[in-house]
Design an enzyme around this catalytic site. Structure first.
Site, PDB file in Angstrom:
ATOM      1  NE  ARG A 224       1.360   1.216  -5.381  1.00  0.00           N
ATOM      2  CZ  ARG A 224       0.988   0.040  -5.853  1.00  0.00           C
ATOM      3  NH1 ARG A 224       1.767  -0.618  -6.683  1.00  0.00           N
ATOM      4  NH2 ARG A 224      -0.148  -0.505  -5.478  1.00  0.00           N
TER       5      ARG A 224
ATOM      6  CD  GLU B 218      -3.460  -0.499 -10.838  1.00  0.00           C
ATOM      7  OE1 GLU B 218      -3.275   0.035  -9.732  1.00  0.00           O
ATOM      8  OE2 GLU B 218      -3.965  -1.622 -10.969  1.00  0.00           O
TER       9      GLU B 218
ATOM     10  CD  GLU C 244      -1.361  -5.085 -11.562  1.00  0.00           C
ATOM     11  OE1 GLU C 244      -2.059  -5.039 -10.534  1.00  0.00           O
ATOM     12  OE2 GLU C 244      -0.545  -4.213 -11.866  1.00  0.00           O
TER      13      GLU C 244
ATOM     14  CD  GLU D 289       1.433  -4.373  -3.334  1.00  0.00           C
ATOM     15  OE1 GLU D 289       2.378  -4.692  -4.066  1.00  0.00           O
ATOM     16  OE2 GLU D 289       0.392  -3.854  -3.757  1.00  0.00           O
ATOM     17  CE  LYS D 290       4.754  -7.545   6.477  1.00  0.00           C
ATOM     18  NZ  LYS D 290       4.910  -6.214   5.917  1.00  0.00           N
TER      19      LYS D 290
ATOM     20  CG  HIS E  34      -1.730  -8.847  -3.159  1.00  0.00           C
ATOM     21  ND1 HIS E  34      -1.845  -9.769  -4.171  1.00  0.00           N
ATOM     22  CD2 HIS E  34      -2.520  -7.802  -3.505  1.00  0.00           C
ATOM     23  CE1 HIS E  34      -2.670  -9.287  -5.096  1.00  0.00           C
ATOM     24  NE2 HIS E  34      -3.100  -8.094  -4.713  1.00  0.00           N
TER      25      HIS E  34
HETATM   26  C1  GLA Z   1      -2.450  -2.737  -8.252  1.00  0.00           C
HETATM   27  C2  GLA Z   1      -1.004  -2.475  -8.623  1.00  0.00           C
HETATM   28  C3  GLA Z   1      -0.066  -3.576  -8.243  1.00  0.00           C
HETATM   29  C4  GLA Z   1      -0.415  -4.159  -6.903  1.00  0.00           C
HETATM   30  C5  GLA Z   1      -1.855  -4.598  -6.935  1.00  0.00           C
HETATM   31  C6  GLA Z   1      -2.290  -5.272  -5.663  1.00  0.00           C
HETATM   32  O1  GLA Z   1      -3.168  -3.308  -9.238  1.00  0.00           O
HETATM   33  O2  GLA Z   1      -0.849  -2.191  -9.987  1.00  0.00           O
HETATM   34  O3  GLA Z   1       1.239  -3.041  -8.214  1.00  0.00           O
HETATM   35  O4  GLA Z   1      -0.233  -3.205  -5.917  1.00  0.00           O
HETATM   36  O5  GLA Z   1      -2.670  -3.473  -7.113  1.00  0.00           O
HETATM   37  O6  GLA Z   1      -3.614  -5.711  -5.751  1.00  0.00           O
END
Ligand code: GLA
Length: 677
Positions: free
Chosen positions: A115, A154, A310, A358-359, A361
């Site tokens: 990404r 972000e 987040e 991100e599995k 996470h």
């Molecule tokens: C960032 C992103 C999310 C995710 C988190 C994981 O904050 O915005 O999409 O990837 O990290 O911690």
């Protein structure tokens, strides 16, 4: 064009997380709705990475799945924070515009399959981003589920600086509009050094990796340019949405965890400030870094309520060692953000992803399912936030402000500084931690911002300080304020040029001293200091000393060792009605507390000094104060606060015990007098 509607669009404290149902079959969506209701979830962020699903071919939109999702959320009483998916352009975009790929400072062309946006300066990217944002707003601007817009993701992470041809061309235009003439640019950048003088705008490039260190003023301008380009992208999407939609528009900042954006710059463009925060797992006191992030975010919001968009329920997956949170830690972390002004507590993400990067996470609903500690705590947190709904809109106040300047951090982090051991954010953290341990709530301000509401202003690691900022601080002190400045501050101006008159010269009136010479220390060398009236206290500095050229300041501490032995280490100066303190070495939080004890006296502040690891913050309502007590320790602690604990219904008076790891939110019996900020 419509004007932004007010926040809160959600009644009470908003609760939820990123929701990515496109990764799951429809049956799962129905299960999610039921479980979200069980957990008290009332707000979710959707569509953040859905560009390839929403526009599978250029100009061809497929909204049916998002129609269904938003309807379903609405039927279940859950509001949506609708994302624009522009942080992750589809494969077709890069196939059509291979030159829109980002190029790193080292010259690597960034590939697909991850990404991160395309080149922020490429016209095709900007056009495509505005087109999808506009199409979403046109379709969903009036949808009852949509309570807020979430642009991109972000900014600056993972893509900040871009060295592609599109970016270099935009940099040249930016320089022309900033400097107007090449003479002005050559002067600002000091191009007489190493024969860099430019006679043609077309000869100027981005500060890519070169045989040796690249001109620091050029690098600093490239960082400013990058920030401007990212903000232009945000504004273009925001304005496109605003044509069709009246909900508040935000983006998720990373207040003190990514340094690509100039936060103050962005804050003025957002309808409501939103932040992402992740604990640094390696830091055993990560909750103090969390408090710093929350205070910084509240300050960006000008004290108004803000959104934690987040954080994580347990481990993340991108640090070297992804430490799982311990029981009740997710609740304490969430309540810290809330205590410091957040009116929304959100996580990444609702349901743990089985596939993709991100599995590992954590999530609100972990792989282990509902019969798990994390899910039980998620349900418990939902109930707790529900119980404090009446506190929505209450605000935190502070007597102390700390300077925050992203531009100074960018500048100090460039190469060839006096010592690689000096990291500005470590210094900021140490000063913040001293205040946190003393129970003193802190705001952050821009160096040229309004200081008039404060008693004490702390200036940690402000390597780059403009003359205007120095005058701002000096005037604050002349009128009776107290200022505490750390080592290696006010070294350079906005072009990274050493101040005329030498290091610290713009603060000479405030501090009664300048710096004759910096004395960085060899690795491991300590810089002991005798401090206090009878030299009763010994402090333990490291990394750095300075040879001060005193000009009226009183010496409060003297070096006991190191190249500065016998010389002034800590000074205090009377200026007008106020005082300026200076600390010329690096000290840890505990040693700084010894100095703060005297600084508070000058500032007329009485620190609450709570028990170690007890965090107490007050949110002030219109007619009512709410005291939030968070016990970060493994033992019960004594708390003194009278009123009703909204989390349990208990009436509290006098001294009572808060259990290990527990939280209380007390509707105060009466507004506290003095010291209760
Ligand atoms: C960032 C992103 C999310 C995710 C988190 C994981 O904050 O915005 O999409 O990837 O990290 O911690």
């Amino acid at each position: 064009m419509t004007s932004p509607g007010p926040w809160p669009a959600i009644t009470g404290i908003a609760y939820g997380g990123d929701y990515n149902p496109e990764q799951w079959p429809r049956e799962t969506w129905l299960e999610d709705m039921a479980l979200m209701r069980e957990a008290g979830v009332n707000f979710v962020s959707v569509g953040i990475f859905s560009w390839a699903l929403l526009e599978p071919k250029e100009g061809l939109f497929e909204f049916a799945w998002l129609d269904d999702l938003l309807d379903l959320l609405h039927e279940n009483g859950i509001g949506a924070d609708l994302g624009t998916p522009t942080a992750s352009p589809p494969a077709w975009f890069f196939a059509e515009h291979p030159d829109a790929r980002v190029i790193s400072r080292e010259g690597h062309v960034m590939g697909f399959g991850s990404r991160g946006m395309a080149s922020h300066s490429h016209p095709a990217y900007r056009e495509a981003a505005v087109r999808i944002a506009s199409a979403l707003a046109e379709r969903y601007g009036k949808h009852p589920a949509v309570k807020m817009w979430h642009i991109h993701n972000e900014y600056g992470v993972p893509v900040g600086e871009d060295y592609s041809p599109a970016s270099v061309a935009a940099f040249r235009s930016w320089l022309q509009s900033t400097y107007s003439s090449l003479d002005a640019l050559n002067d600002a950048w000091g191009t007489a050094f190493w024969g860099q003088r430019y006679e043609d705008w077309e000869h100027i490039g981005a500060p890519a990796v070169a045989p040796s260190v690249v001109n620091p003023a050029q690098r600093l301008d490239f960082a400013r340019f990058t920030d401007d380009q990212l903000l232009e992208c945000f504004k273009a999407e925001r304005d496109a949405i605003r044509v069709h939609a009246s909900q508040p528009i935000t983006t998720n900042l990373m207040a003190n965890q990514s340094y690509t954006t100039d936060l103050w710059h962005w804050a003025g463009e957002m309808d409501i400030i939103a932040n992402d925060h992740y604990l640094t797992a390696a830091d055993p006191n990560g909750h103090i870094g969390l408090a710093l992030a929350a205070d910084l975010t509240r300050s960006l919001a000008g004290g108004k309520p803000w959104i934690l968009l987040e954080h994580s329920t347990s481990a993340v997956n991108w640090q070297p060692r992804n430490v799982a949170k311990r029981p009740k830690e997710l609740i304490r972390n969430s309540m810290q953000h809330y205590a410091r002004g957040a009116d929304a507590v959100m996580f990444f993400q609702w349901r743990a992803s089985r596939k993709g990067a991100e599995k590992f996470h954590s999530a609100m609903l972990p792989h282990a399912g509902t019969n798990s500690r994390v899910f039980r705590e998620v349900v418990d947190l939902g109930a707790k936030l529900g119980a404090v709904a009446e506190t929505q809109g209450s605000r935190v106040k502070a007597d102390v402000a700390m300077l925050w300047d992203s531009v100074s951090i960018w500048a100090q982090r460039l190469e060839w500084r006096p010592s690689e051991d000096v990291e500005p954010t470590d210094t900021i953290r140490a000063y913040y931690e001293a205040l946190w341990r003393d129970g003193v709530t802190t705001d952050f301000v821009h160096p040229e911002g309004d200081l008039s509401g404060y008693r004490l202003v702390v200036v940690p690691a402000t390597y780059l300080l403009t003359r205007a900022a120095a005058e701002n601080l000096t005037e604050f002190a002349r009128k009776g304020g107290t200022v505490l400045v750390s080592f290696f501050s006010a070294a350079v101006d906005e072009h990274d040029a050493v101040h005329e008159g030498g290091f610290l010269a713009p603060l000479k009136e405030l501090l009664g001293t300048t710096v004759e010479e910096y004395l960085p220390l060899r690795e491991g060398v300590r810089a002991g200091i005798s401090y206090g009236a009878d030299a009763a206290v010994t402090l333990d500095g490291d990394v750095w000393q300075e040879d001060l050229a005193l000009a009226g300041a009183e010496v409060k501490g003297t070096y006991l060792a190191g190249p500065g032995v016998g010389k002034a280490a800590i000074t205090r100066n009377q200026v007008g009605e106020g005082t300026g303190w200076y600390v010329s070495t690096r000290l840890g939080a505990e040693d700084l507390r010894q100095i703060f004890a005297d600084v508070y006296k000058d500032a007329g502040i009485v620190p609450p000094n709570p028990e170690r690891d007890l965090e107490i913050v007050t949110r002030h309502g219109d007619n009512q104060d709410f005291v939030i007590a968070i016990n970060h320790s493994d033992d019960a602690v004594a708390v003194n606060a009278a009123g009703t604990n909204l989390l349990t219904g208990e009436e509290l008076a006098g001294e009572w015990e808060l259990g290990a790891g527990d939280v209380a939110v007390i509707r105060a019996a009466a507004a506290p007098e003095g010291g209760g900020r």
